[in-house]
Design a protein around this motif. Structure first.
Motif: not given
Length: 203
Positions: A69, A71, A100, A103, A157
């Protein structure tokens, strides 16, 4: 475009009054930075994401299509300001606080399309879809309107599938290789916002 932080977390109880049926649920949303610009440790990334990272509900997080994930760091100012205002106490979120794994800076939802590839160091990833927040996001941030704010702002995101595994550290440059460019993450978010408004579906 740069990878600023890599974050990982274990499944643990998440407490809050943000769902009518649960006072506590298992969740892996709480992530801690394990590689950053101050301490650029190399981290192993496999087909299912960061080695040692956990997700509680594999129907909505994790797996091959949602292994990582991502972001944008640019949105952190929005969340700090919103949460400071709503909770009446100063908030300064650390990277990983939004759940997340990566980053990043220099790349936003409006510029990323499903099917695009991201090359970070020697690793390769494919953009799969946006992140859809739920009541666990509200509980993690301590604010009942957090999920709604994420969808309304478009600051969602997105998820990645891992195409090439290996080691990566914070500080690596990110290269974007365009795919078909049919649907951006921002467009997916607008579609989600329209659907939720129609159904009044706010967890």
């Amino acid at each position: 475009m740069k990878l600023l932080s890599i974050s990982s977390g274990k499944v643990m109880p998440l407490f809050g009054n943000h769902h009518p049926d649960y006072k506590s649920v298992p969740s892996g949303i709480r992530k801690t930075s394990i590689s950053n610009l101050e301490n650029a440790t190399k981290i192993q990334i496999g087909n299912l994401g960061i080695q040692g990272d956990e997700q509680a509900d594999l129907s909505v997080h994790g797996g091959l299509e949602k292994a990582i994930y991502v972001y944008p760091a640019e949105h952190y100012a929005f969340w700090n300001e919103l949460l400071t205002r709503e909770t009446k106490k100063p908030i300064a979120l650390q990277y990983g606080s939004l759940g997340e794994n990566f980053t990043i800076e220099g790349l936003l939802e409006t510029e990323v399309f499903v099917g695009d590839k991201l090359v970070i160091g020697e690793l390769q990833f494919a953009v799969t879809k946006l992140r859809e927040p739920c009541f666990k996001f509200n509980a993690a941030l301590g604010y009942k309107g957090a999920a709604k704010a994420m969808v309304q702002s478009g600051y969602s995101g997105w998820y990645l599938r891992v195409l090439k595994t290996g080691m990566v550290s914070a500080g690596e440059k990110i290269q974007l290789i365009p795919g078909p460019r049919d649907t951006s993450i921002a467009q997916q978010n607008r579609n989600l916002l329209a659907k939720r408004n129609q159904k009044d579906l706010w967890d």
